[in-house]
Design an enzyme around this catalytic site. Sequence first.
Site, PDB file in Angstrom:
ATOM      1  N   ASP A   1       2.398   5.948  18.697  1.00 30.60           N
ATOM      2  CA  ASP A   1       3.069   6.418  19.910  1.00 30.60           C
ATOM      3  C   ASP A   1       2.736   7.887  20.162  1.00 30.60           C
ATOM      4  O   ASP A   1       2.868   8.712  19.247  1.00 30.60           O
ATOM      5  CB  ASP A   1       4.579   6.294  19.757  1.00 30.60           C
ATOM      6  CG  ASP A   1       5.054   4.849  19.746  1.00 30.60           C
ATOM      7  OD1 ASP A   1       5.226   4.289  20.835  1.00 30.60           O
ATOM      8  OD2 ASP A   1       5.243   4.294  18.651  1.00 30.60           O
TER       9      ASP A   1
ATOM     10  N   HIS B   1       2.784  -2.396   7.170  1.00 31.95           N
ATOM     11  CA  HIS B   1       1.758  -3.442   7.259  1.00 31.95           C
ATOM     12  C   HIS B   1       1.920  -4.528   6.201  1.00 31.95           C
ATOM     13  O   HIS B   1       0.951  -5.177   5.826  1.00 31.95           O
ATOM     14  CB  HIS B   1       0.366  -2.806   7.168  1.00 31.95           C
ATOM     15  CG  HIS B   1       0.027  -1.971   8.356  1.00 31.95           C
ATOM     16  ND1 HIS B   1      -0.581  -2.474   9.483  1.00 31.95           N
ATOM     17  CD2 HIS B   1       0.237  -0.660   8.622  1.00 31.95           C
ATOM     18  CE1 HIS B   1      -0.751  -1.509  10.379  1.00 31.95           C
ATOM     19  NE2 HIS B   1      -0.258  -0.394   9.876  1.00 31.95           N
TER      20      HIS B   1
ATOM     21  N   HIS C   1       3.092  14.319   8.171  1.00 32.75           N
ATOM     22  CA  HIS C   1       3.487  12.948   7.876  1.00 32.75           C
ATOM     23  C   HIS C   1       4.049  12.897   6.458  1.00 32.75           C
ATOM     24  O   HIS C   1       4.070  13.905   5.745  1.00 32.75           O
ATOM     25  CB  HIS C   1       2.291  11.993   8.033  1.00 32.75           C
ATOM     26  CG  HIS C   1       2.688  10.610   8.457  1.00 32.75           C
ATOM     27  ND1 HIS C   1       3.335   9.741   7.614  1.00 32.75           N
ATOM     28  CD2 HIS C   1       2.529   9.944   9.631  1.00 32.75           C
ATOM     29  CE1 HIS C   1       3.566   8.611   8.240  1.00 32.75           C
ATOM     30  NE2 HIS C   1       3.088   8.693   9.481  1.00 32.75           N
TER      31      HIS C   1
END
Length: 415
Positions: free
Chosen positions: A360, A17, A106
């Site tokens: 996704d 980002h 993650h």
Amino acid sequence: MSTFGTHFRVTTYGESHCLSVGCIVDGCPPGMALTDADIQPQMTRRRPGQSAITTPRDEKDRVEIQSGTEFGITLGTPIGMRVMNENQRKQDYGNQTMDMYPRPSHADWTYLEKYGVKASSGGGRSSARETIGRVAAGAIAEKYLREAYGVEIVAFVTSIGNEFLFPPSPAHPTCATNPEYLKLIETIDRKTVDAFLPARCPNDECSKRMVKLVADYRDRQDSIGGTVTCVVRNCPSGLGEPCFDKLEATLAHAMLSIPATKGFEIGSGFGGCQVPGSVHNDPFIKAPAIPPGAIDHPAVPRPRLTTKTNNSGGIQGGISNGAPIYFTVAFKPPATIGQAQNTATYDEETGVLEAKGRHDPCVVPRAVPIVESMAALVIMDAVLAQQARTAARSLLPPLKGVVPVLGGSKEADGA
């Protein structure tokens, strides 16, 4: 580190980002025609928002060449490329719940452990958005390989979840012995692959089942993984740097550096362990003078032999043998899901996380151009290494009575 390659060096930059993402490519040969239009097609194939089974983040991923070219020609100097992030939503990660928890599986926790600080949104550098620079650089490498050697690189989806394009069977524990698979390896092209969007699996019925499977996981706020197979055709023989930079080793390095990858196999792969050597060995046969689709150029060496079968996946002893190189890469289910998960906070308190954001449900279809691009970077780096060796050797007087020559005479063999 963020640099890949030795002779064709690619350094990527950017977080999920931040203002922009991109790369610097050093080592591109001068004198090659290159514009944004040569790079954009692969960027478009990789970009988010392509279908209902990908992340809804809407990025156009327009690439801009910043340096290293003039009048559309490469100068041999570093090529800088940039893609602006136009649809960031840092606010998705700025809520109290997302700030408190490292997402299960993650990189939130491991990045914090390594650096003592981490990006607050989108996974930062561990995000698949980092792969934009790889794809841009790969497009440059691929153009050179195509124009200089006629190299073709095509990847496609071979499984999602328990849906397989070629399911293993007792008769064919490895796809390498399946005639249908081998025919596909020889003939598949990107136009055909993209005709089966959004799954990018080149079989109508299998593709439809895959799309339904991903949609089912998406609707349950869950995710699923799969595999991508890639083939490199018309690759020059003699590429690879034993012992520690064997061609399959550098391919594995490249593929396993892609986010969410968990497995790599080349040629017959793990299924090849189930067949005897008498079946697995690749007998040599006389090679055609010019392989189909290859370029007839005096600077391009053509092998005198090829193999009748190709269980080796085009590489033997870590060196390309001129046959098609093919391999498969496994991608795990995306880690960020909307389902409630029992886990722990950064402060070691147990709790429940329901992750937010646009992600996704399956990365496999969008990974296809990333796999192709990393393959191009590996082959390009190996080509430049071999070109340097060949050029240096060509300046020396020819050896007699040492190196075997055509015909294999006793004199030539040093007998």
